[in-house]
Design a protein around this motif. Sequence first.
Motif, PDB file in Angstrom:
ATOM      1  N   GLY A 266       2.767  -3.610   2.266  1.00 33.72           N
ATOM      2  CA  GLY A 266       1.354  -3.660   2.666  1.00 33.72           C
ATOM      3  C   GLY A 266       1.282  -3.534   4.176  1.00 33.72           C
TER       4      GLY A 266
ATOM      5  N   ASP B 203       2.624   1.085   1.601  1.00 37.83           N
ATOM      6  CA  ASP B 203       1.223   0.679   1.454  1.00 37.83           C
ATOM      7  C   ASP B 203       0.560   1.667   0.491  1.00 37.83           C
TER       8      ASP B 203
ATOM      9  N   ALA C  72       3.329  -2.865  -3.919  1.00 34.23           N
ATOM     10  CA  ALA C  72       4.331  -3.937  -3.990  1.00 34.23           C
ATOM     11  C   ALA C  72       4.936  -4.052  -5.385  1.00 34.23           C
TER      12      ALA C  72
ATOM     13  N   PHE D 177       2.445  -9.401   5.303  1.00 30.66           N
ATOM     14  CA  PHE D 177       1.450 -10.159   6.059  1.00 30.66           C
ATOM     15  C   PHE D 177       0.067  -9.821   5.511  1.00 30.66           C
TER      16      PHE D 177
HETATM   17  C1  LIG Z   1      -5.502  -6.997   5.126  1.00 31.84           C
HETATM   18  S1  LIG Z   1      -4.566  -5.515   5.203  1.00 31.84           S
HETATM   19  C2  LIG Z   1      -3.126  -6.079   6.084  1.00 31.84           C
HETATM   20  C3  LIG Z   1      -2.317  -4.957   6.664  1.00 31.84           C
HETATM   21  C4  LIG Z   1      -1.110  -5.410   7.491  1.00 31.84           C
HETATM   22  N1  LIG Z   1      -0.126  -6.098   6.677  1.00 31.84           N
HETATM   23  C5  LIG Z   1      -1.546  -6.285   8.618  1.00 31.84           C
HETATM   24  O1  LIG Z   1      -1.238  -7.490   8.617  1.00 31.84           O
HETATM   25  O2  LIG Z   1      -2.218  -5.781   9.536  1.00 31.84           O
HETATM   26  C6  LIG Z   1      -3.986  -5.451   3.524  1.00 31.84           C
HETATM   27  C7  LIG Z   1      -3.098  -4.268   3.236  1.00 31.84           C
HETATM   28  O3  LIG Z   1      -2.511  -4.469   1.942  1.00 31.84           O
HETATM   29  C8  LIG Z   1      -2.494  -3.230   1.288  1.00 31.84           C
HETATM   30  N2  LIG Z   1      -2.404  -3.470  -0.170  1.00 31.84           N
HETATM   31  C9  LIG Z   1      -3.398  -3.645  -1.068  1.00 31.84           C
HETATM   32  N3  LIG Z   1      -2.903  -3.785  -2.314  1.00 31.84           N
HETATM   33  C10 LIG Z   1      -1.546  -3.709  -2.195  1.00 31.84           C
HETATM   34  C11 LIG Z   1      -0.463  -3.761  -3.117  1.00 31.84           C
HETATM   35  N4  LIG Z   1      -0.676  -3.922  -4.424  1.00 31.84           N
HETATM   36  N5  LIG Z   1       0.804  -3.612  -2.657  1.00 31.84           N
HETATM   37  C12 LIG Z   1       1.025  -3.460  -1.323  1.00 31.84           C
HETATM   38  N6  LIG Z   1       0.033  -3.387  -0.400  1.00 31.84           N
HETATM   39  C13 LIG Z   1      -1.220  -3.519  -0.831  1.00 31.84           C
HETATM   40  C14 LIG Z   1      -3.793  -2.552   1.716  1.00 31.84           C
HETATM   41  O4  LIG Z   1      -3.768  -1.162   1.489  1.00 31.84           O
HETATM   42  C15 LIG Z   1      -3.849  -2.941   3.179  1.00 31.84           C
HETATM   43  O5  LIG Z   1      -3.213  -2.000   4.003  1.00 31.84           O
END
Ligand SMILES: C[S@@+](CC[C@H](N)C(=O)[O-])C[C@H]1O[C@@H](n2cnc3c(N)ncnc32)[C@H](O)[C@@H]1O
Length: 264
Positions: A47, A68, A91, A107
Amino acid sequence: MDGADEDGWSAVAGVWAELWGDFADPARQRVISETGIGPGSRVLDVGCGSGEFLGMLDRLGATPAGIDPAPAMIALARARLPTADIRLGSAEGMPWPAATFDVVTAFNALQFAEDTLDALHEFVRVTAPNGLVAVSNWAEGARNDLNVIETSVALAAGEELRPDGELRQAGGLEELFGDAGLDVISAGLVEVCWEAPNDEVLVRGVLMGEDPDTIAATAATVIDAARPFRIEGGGYRLVNAFRYAIGRTGPQATTPARNSSPSS
Ligand SMILES: C[S@@+](CC[C@H](N)C(=O)[O-])C[C@H]1O[C@@H](n2cnc3c(N)ncnc32)[C@H](O)[C@@H]1O
């Protein structure tokens, strides 16, 4: 913004990077210092969003990889680090062989997985034996100034207030780590602050992802609710908290193969 929808995250990728990209930095720094990530560490950030943590890892001399599901987030992360291994995916099923990384992090992202335990098993699978998994996400609403504003917005819209999810609560991450077979070596709280220099940025940041009509109708509620958090010069400072947990994988691969038989 709420929800796990990759189109939704793609739509806000630019605003995310501009207004929220550095927000998790204190939690990222804590994870770096407690995991000992350094030159040569192979680190996967799940993510990864617009890639701020990947940039941090690169500056440390580590070997960053990211994944992501939102294509626009991936495009921003790749623009930041064109030669890093950055992939589109979720994930729940990651395209790396078992035991590829020394450290796997997430995160503010694991909570968006459909099944957080399944996802964490996948983190464990791609982590080397005796490697580390680190997850950090928002703490319970009572610790977050942002929650004061979001509560006002929800009440003004006549929406029901949602209870804190398990991962936000004390012990929630540790319990999930235990269920995934991780030995928790460290856990705690980190203060994370978000600042907006003026009303326009405050409203854009808090209502990220909302449609223009909702933003127009809700802006005054946001500004009013943010009054206690005003700072000199006309801006706002919201003090919030992230929880984190760091766990060690076992001496051998711990996760059984996924979907190994029709009856499994
Ligand atoms: C709130 S943002 C945080 C991004 C980064 N980790 C940060 O801290 O700036 C949430 C991220 O999780 C990703 N996300 C959503 N569902 C997910 C999944 N099932 N597996 C991995 N990432 C996911 C979204 O696309 C987004 O980029």
